[in-house]
Design a protein around this motif. Structure first.
Motif, PDB file in Angstrom:
ATOM      1  N   LYS A 137     -37.330  79.239  -5.420  1.00  0.00           N
ATOM      2  CA  LYS A 137     -38.268  79.513  -6.613  1.00  0.00           C
ATOM      3  C   LYS A 137     -39.202  78.039  -6.196  1.00  0.00           C
ATOM      4  N   ASP A 138     -37.431  77.331  -5.055  1.00  0.00           N
ATOM      5  CA  ASP A 138     -38.275  75.743  -4.856  1.00  0.00           C
ATOM      6  C   ASP A 138     -38.974  75.676  -3.639  1.00  0.00           C
ATOM      7  N   ILE A 139     -38.385  77.312  -2.393  1.00  0.00           N
ATOM      8  CA  ILE A 139     -39.072  76.513  -1.841  1.00  0.00           C
ATOM      9  C   ILE A 139     -40.890  77.313  -1.615  1.00  0.00           C
ATOM     10  N   ASN A 140     -42.159  76.544  -1.154  1.00  0.00           N
ATOM     11  CA  ASN A 140     -42.884  77.198  -1.217  1.00  0.00           C
ATOM     12  C   ASN A 140     -43.249  77.456   0.453  1.00  0.00           C
ATOM     13  N   ARG A 141     -43.444  78.652   0.877  1.00  0.00           N
ATOM     14  CA  ARG A 141     -43.547  79.458   2.327  1.00  0.00           C
ATOM     15  C   ARG A 141     -44.591  79.083   2.740  1.00  0.00           C
ATOM     16  N   VAL A 142     -45.987  78.470   2.537  1.00  0.00           N
ATOM     17  CA  VAL A 142     -46.768  77.222   3.507  1.00  0.00           C
ATOM     18  C   VAL A 142     -46.234  76.433   3.771  1.00  0.00           C
ATOM     19  N   ASP A 143     -45.537  75.664   3.098  1.00  0.00           N
ATOM     20  CA  ASP A 143     -44.605  74.233   3.699  1.00  0.00           C
ATOM     21  C   ASP A 143     -43.841  74.751   4.216  1.00  0.00           C
ATOM     22  N   GLN A 144     -43.211  75.914   4.625  1.00  0.00           N
ATOM     23  CA  GLN A 144     -41.645  76.931   5.526  1.00  0.00           C
ATOM     24  C   GLN A 144     -43.091  76.830   6.903  1.00  0.00           C
ATOM     25  N   ARG A 145     -43.321  77.965   7.218  1.00  0.00           N
ATOM     26  CA  ARG A 145     -44.286  78.083   7.140  1.00  0.00           C
ATOM     27  C   ARG A 145     -44.955  77.147   9.021  1.00  0.00           C
ATOM     28  N   ASN A 146     -45.024  75.408   7.951  1.00  0.00           N
ATOM     29  CA  ASN A 146     -45.773  75.052   8.736  1.00  0.00           C
ATOM     30  C   ASN A 146     -44.679  73.696   9.303  1.00  0.00           C
ATOM     31  N   ALA A 147     -43.338  73.826   8.758  1.00  0.00           N
ATOM     32  CA  ALA A 147     -41.989  73.389   8.821  1.00  0.00           C
ATOM     33  C   ALA A 147     -41.400  73.391   9.876  1.00  0.00           C
ATOM     34  N   MET A 148     -42.043  75.341  10.490  1.00  0.00           N
ATOM     35  CA  MET A 148     -41.359  75.987  11.865  1.00  0.00           C
ATOM     36  C   MET A 148     -42.236  75.251  12.615  1.00  0.00           C
ATOM     37  N   LEU A 203     -52.401  63.016  11.351  1.00  0.00           N
ATOM     38  CA  LEU A 203     -53.880  64.381  10.590  1.00  0.00           C
ATOM     39  C   LEU A 203     -53.459  65.028   9.596  1.00  0.00           C
ATOM     40  N   VAL A 204     -54.622  65.106   8.521  1.00  0.00           N
ATOM     41  CA  VAL A 204     -53.766  66.218   7.470  1.00  0.00           C
ATOM     42  C   VAL A 204     -54.870  67.286   8.069  1.00  0.00           C
ATOM     43  N   ALA A 205     -54.385  68.240   6.818  1.00  0.00           N
ATOM     44  CA  ALA A 205     -55.048  69.163   6.747  1.00  0.00           C
ATOM     45  C   ALA A 205     -56.056  69.273   5.506  1.00  0.00           C
ATOM     46  N   SER A 206     -56.987  69.449   5.639  1.00  0.00           N
ATOM     47  CA  SER A 206     -57.986  69.727   4.491  1.00  0.00           C
ATOM     48  C   SER A 206     -57.680  69.976   3.045  1.00  0.00           C
ATOM     49  N   THR A 207     -57.111  71.627   3.542  1.00  0.00           N
ATOM     50  CA  THR A 207     -56.000  72.321   2.929  1.00  0.00           C
ATOM     51  C   THR A 207     -54.959  72.559   2.284  1.00  0.00           C
ATOM     52  N   HIS A 208     -54.024  72.813   1.671  1.00  0.00           N
ATOM     53  CA  HIS A 208     -52.879  73.340   1.689  1.00  0.00           C
ATOM     54  C   HIS A 208     -53.434  74.259   1.837  1.00  0.00           C
ATOM     55  N   GLN A 209     -52.870  75.208   3.561  1.00  0.00           N
ATOM     56  CA  GLN A 209     -53.318  76.838   3.817  1.00  0.00           C
ATOM     57  C   GLN A 209     -51.859  76.374   5.367  1.00  0.00           C
ATOM     58  N   VAL A 210     -51.493  78.183   5.496  1.00  0.00           N
ATOM     59  CA  VAL A 210     -50.617  77.246   7.111  1.00  0.00           C
ATOM     60  C   VAL A 210     -51.661  77.629   8.389  1.00  0.00           C
ATOM     61  N   ILE A 211     -51.173  76.672   8.954  1.00  0.00           N
ATOM     62  CA  ILE A 211     -51.691  75.844   9.764  1.00  0.00           C
ATOM     63  C   ILE A 211     -52.161  76.462  10.903  1.00  0.00           C
ATOM     64  N   SER A 212     -54.065  77.001  11.293  1.00  0.00           N
ATOM     65  CA  SER A 212     -53.701  78.095  12.178  1.00  0.00           C
ATOM     66  C   SER A 212     -55.316  77.512  12.979  1.00  0.00           C
ATOM     67  N   PRO A 213     -55.404  77.764  14.293  1.00  0.00           N
ATOM     68  CA  PRO A 213     -56.362  77.202  14.912  1.00  0.00           C
ATOM     69  C   PRO A 213     -58.550  76.598  14.125  1.00  0.00           C
ATOM     70  N   GLU A 214     -57.575  77.508  12.633  1.00  0.00           N
ATOM     71  CA  GLU A 214     -59.236  77.935  12.212  1.00  0.00           C
ATOM     72  C   GLU A 214     -59.154  76.634  11.220  1.00  0.00           C
ATOM     73  N   THR A 215     -58.516  75.677  10.813  1.00  0.00           N
ATOM     74  CA  THR A 215     -57.795  75.183   9.767  1.00  0.00           C
ATOM     75  C   THR A 215     -57.963  74.051  10.133  1.00  0.00           C
ATOM     76  N   LEU A 216     -59.035  73.259   9.439  1.00  0.00           N
ATOM     77  CA  LEU A 216     -60.022  72.028   9.122  1.00  0.00           C
ATOM     78  C   LEU A 216     -58.802  70.216   8.816  1.00  0.00           C
ATOM     79  N   VAL A 217     -58.801  69.634   9.859  1.00  0.00           N
ATOM     80  CA  VAL A 217     -58.249  68.380   9.025  1.00  0.00           C
ATOM     81  C   VAL A 217     -58.675  67.052   9.884  1.00  0.00           C
ATOM     82  N   GLN A 218     -58.254  65.952   9.483  1.00  0.00           N
ATOM     83  CA  GLN A 218     -59.092  65.134   9.216  1.00  0.00           C
ATOM     84  C   GLN A 218     -57.907  63.629   9.174  1.00  0.00           C
ATOM     85  N   PHE A 219     -58.592  62.918   9.388  1.00  0.00           N
ATOM     86  CA  PHE A 219     -57.748  61.140   9.743  1.00  0.00           C
ATOM     87  C   PHE A 219     -57.112  61.043   8.224  1.00  0.00           C
TER      88      PHE A 219
END
Length: 224
Positions: A137-148, A203-219
């Motif tokens: 229950k403590d494993i966030n799947r978005v964080d897991q995918r991004n960590a990989m 860099l940080v993602a603008s939203t908490h999501q699985v990172i992909s080429p469409e992910t918006l990022v900013q300083f």
């Protein structure tokens, strides 16, 4: 000590205080390389343990991780030992010990009482500053995918990273990883370099999501 073959450095050995079984009929076992560059080997006795190790490895405040960390204490004249599934060494100097168990295994009053007792001894002995229980229950799947993904870009590419830094220095607000990759002119190398900038916190993602080429990022500074 590193063995070097044709310029390739092998990862440092695991620092675990015990080796896990090579295989199990009841659950998976896993071996991975974490850290930076050649990194260091780690062992996981379950998929849940592996997920926890990957997420810890992606945290900016974690300097290194030791799995299967042995804690020894004495009670009533008897020596006892417990192996924490992970011990995270934070950059601030704190140490956090992790016990990783499926949720169903934590419902037992006996287990809870046992961990409370071990935690008390571990804190009193200065073995760690905190003990954390992790279940699925403590494993966030978005964080897991991004960590990989972050772990997959462990190897440095100084040339591509320098170009990526120059490109992102010129953005105002947010931009997609796809657009930034195109601007680097380095295709996959440019994309990997941008992911490394996310891994390092530049860099940080603008939203908490699985990172992909469409992910918006900013300083990172612009996001505060």
């Amino acid at each position: 000590m590193h063995l070097e073959l044709s310029g390739i450095k092998l990862p440092n050995p695991s620092q675990a205080d015990r080796n896990i079984p090579v295989a199990s009929k009841g659950h998976c076992t896993a071996y991975a390389v974490l850290g930076e560059g050649e990194g260091y080997r780690v062992q996981a006795e379950s998929h849940l343990e592996l997920c926890n190790l990957l997420i810890l490895n992606a945290r900016l405040d974690v300097e290194r991780i030791k799995e299967q960390a042995k804690f020894v204490w004495k009670t009533n004249g008897r020596t006892k030992a417990h192996f924490f599934d992970a011990l995270a060494f934070l950059k601030c100097g704190r140490r956090i010990a992790y016990t990783v168990k499926p949720e169903r295994r934590t419902l037992s009053g006996k287990f809870v009482e046992e961990m409370r007792n071990i935690t008390r001894h571990a804190l009193e002995a200065g073995f760690c500053d905190q003990v954390v229980l992790v279940t699925e229950k403590d494993i966030n799947r978005v964080d897991q995918r991004n960590a990989m993904m972050f772990n997959a870009v462990r190897q440095k590419d100084p040339e591509a990273e320098a170009v990526a830094l120059e490109v992102v220095a010129g953005i105002s607000g947010s931009a997609s990883l796809r657009d930034l990759t195109i601007k680097t002119g380095m295709a996959a190398r440019g994309y990997r370099a941008l992911i490394r900038l996310l891994r390092s916190g530049h860099l940080v993602a603008s939203t908490h999501q699985v990172i992909s080429p469409e992910t918006l990022v900013q300083f990172a500074g612009d996001a505060q």
